[in-house]
Scaffold this motif. Structure first.
Motif, PDB file in Angstrom:
ATOM      1  N   GLY A 189       0.857  -1.170   0.000  1.00  0.00           N
ATOM      2  CA  GLY A 189       0.000   0.000   0.000  1.00  0.00           C
ATOM      3  C   GLY A 189       0.893   1.219   0.000  1.00  0.00           C
ATOM      4  N   HIS A 238      -4.739   6.465  -0.985  1.00  0.00           N
ATOM      5  CA  HIS A 238      -3.969   5.229  -0.874  1.00  0.00           C
ATOM      6  C   HIS A 238      -3.984   4.506  -2.221  1.00  0.00           C
ATOM      7  N   TYR A 239      -2.871   3.855  -2.530  1.00  0.00           N
ATOM      8  CA  TYR A 239      -2.750   3.106  -3.769  1.00  0.00           C
ATOM      9  C   TYR A 239      -2.092   1.771  -3.453  1.00  0.00           C
ATOM     10  N   THR A 246       3.601   9.943  -6.306  1.00  0.00           N
ATOM     11  CA  THR A 246       4.375   8.714  -6.085  1.00  0.00           C
ATOM     12  C   THR A 246       5.633   8.671  -6.938  1.00  0.00           C
ATOM     13  N   ASP A 257     -10.740   4.314  -8.083  1.00  0.00           N
ATOM     14  CA  ASP A 257     -10.780   4.757  -6.690  1.00  0.00           C
ATOM     15  C   ASP A 257     -11.810   4.023  -5.835  1.00  0.00           C
ATOM     16  N   LEU A 305       1.199  -0.216 -10.706  1.00  0.00           N
ATOM     17  CA  LEU A 305       0.540   0.710  -9.798  1.00  0.00           C
ATOM     18  C   LEU A 305      -0.957   0.654 -10.067  1.00  0.00           C
ATOM     19  N   TYR A 306      -1.697   0.265  -9.060  1.00  0.00           N
ATOM     20  CA  TYR A 306      -3.157   0.219  -9.170  1.00  0.00           C
ATOM     21  C   TYR A 306      -3.701   1.546  -8.657  1.00  0.00           C
ATOM     22  N   ASP A 307      -3.863   2.469  -9.600  1.00  0.00           N
ATOM     23  CA  ASP A 307      -4.336   3.806  -9.246  1.00  0.00           C
ATOM     24  C   ASP A 307      -5.478   4.262 -10.147  1.00  0.00           C
ATOM     25  N   TYR A 308      -6.037   3.344 -10.898  1.00  0.00           N
ATOM     26  CA  TYR A 308      -7.010   3.713 -11.921  1.00  0.00           C
ATOM     27  C   TYR A 308      -8.465   3.534 -11.498  1.00  0.00           C
ATOM     28  N   SER A 366       1.354   5.617 -14.053  1.00  0.00           N
ATOM     29  CA  SER A 366       0.141   4.827 -13.880  1.00  0.00           C
ATOM     30  C   SER A 366       0.267   3.526 -14.661  1.00  0.00           C
ATOM     31  N   THR A 380      -1.117  11.365  -0.038  1.00  0.00           N
ATOM     32  CA  THR A 380      -1.621  11.888  -1.308  1.00  0.00           C
ATOM     33  C   THR A 380      -0.533  12.562  -2.136  1.00  0.00           C
ATOM     34  N   TYR A 394      -9.705   1.187  -3.268  1.00  0.00           N
ATOM     35  CA  TYR A 394      -8.865   1.530  -2.121  1.00  0.00           C
ATOM     36  C   TYR A 394      -9.354   2.859  -1.549  1.00  0.00           C
TER      37      TYR A 394
END
Length: 191
Positions: free
Chosen positions: A58, A105-106, A65, A98, A93-96, A69, A62, A101
């Protein structure tokens, strides 16, 4: 289909969403294994399996990073994993989405490729739970060190969520040689 409790379910077709080792050997007798699959299993030098040691982290906070992506690939200090040494680290990176998570947090998943040769190493190690857990923790710590060396803005922000080994795939999924992917043919292989 005859279920474990003896009840039956009728269907026009059945799709086995399991590893081939489970499909042919547990659900169906090995005698029903297709000839092409049998040839592949009898030629491990021609058809390799693909697994991995994976560590999921994790990322807290904010602040940016520094990671692109999606997928990232970067050089790293040598790292002994399974039966080999890696100098390249692949991550995702799982940021796509919301909804997956909490805000701010990502999740970063690191994937170190392992193969047939490494599977025996992990199976042997898994027989000693203390040694197995210690090795997983060592690798997670080493991976964290390499990530923060490449992305210093992540220093103090990574939280280890879990690790997965080829032995994990074999144990939880019945995966042949701990593989989470299909066989891949080597040059000159014939099925």
């Amino acid at each position: 289909l005859v279920l474990a409790d003896g009840s039956t379910v009728e269907a026009d077709a059945v799709v086995c969403a399991t590893d081939l080792a489970v499909t042919f050997g547990t659900l169906l007798p090995e005698a029903l294994r297709p000839r092409a699959l049998q040839r592949i299993l009898c030629a491990p030098q021609s058809y390799k399996t693909n697994s991995a040691f994976q560590a999921m982290f994790g990322i807290q906070g904010t602040e940016p990073t520094g990671l692109h992506s999606g997928s990232v690939l970067f050089d790293c200090a040598p790292l002994a994993v399974g039966g080999k040494t890696e100098t390249l680290m692949a991550g995702r990176l799982y940021d796509y989405d919301d909804t997956l998570y909490p805000a701010g947090h990502y999740v970063l998943q690191v994937n170190l490729i392992q193969g047939d040769e490494d599977f025996a190493h992990w199976q042997t190690l898994a027989a000693d739970k203390t040694a197995y857990q210690a090795e997983k923790q060592r690798l997670a710590k080493e991976i964290c060190t390499r990530i923060t060396a490449h992305y210093p803005q992540l220093q103090g922000r990574l939280l280890l969520l879990d690790t997965v080994t080829p032995a994990s795939y074999a144990r939880w999924c019945g995966a042949y040689h701990g593989s989470y992917m299909s066989f891949y043919a080597q040059k000159g292989a014939k099925a």
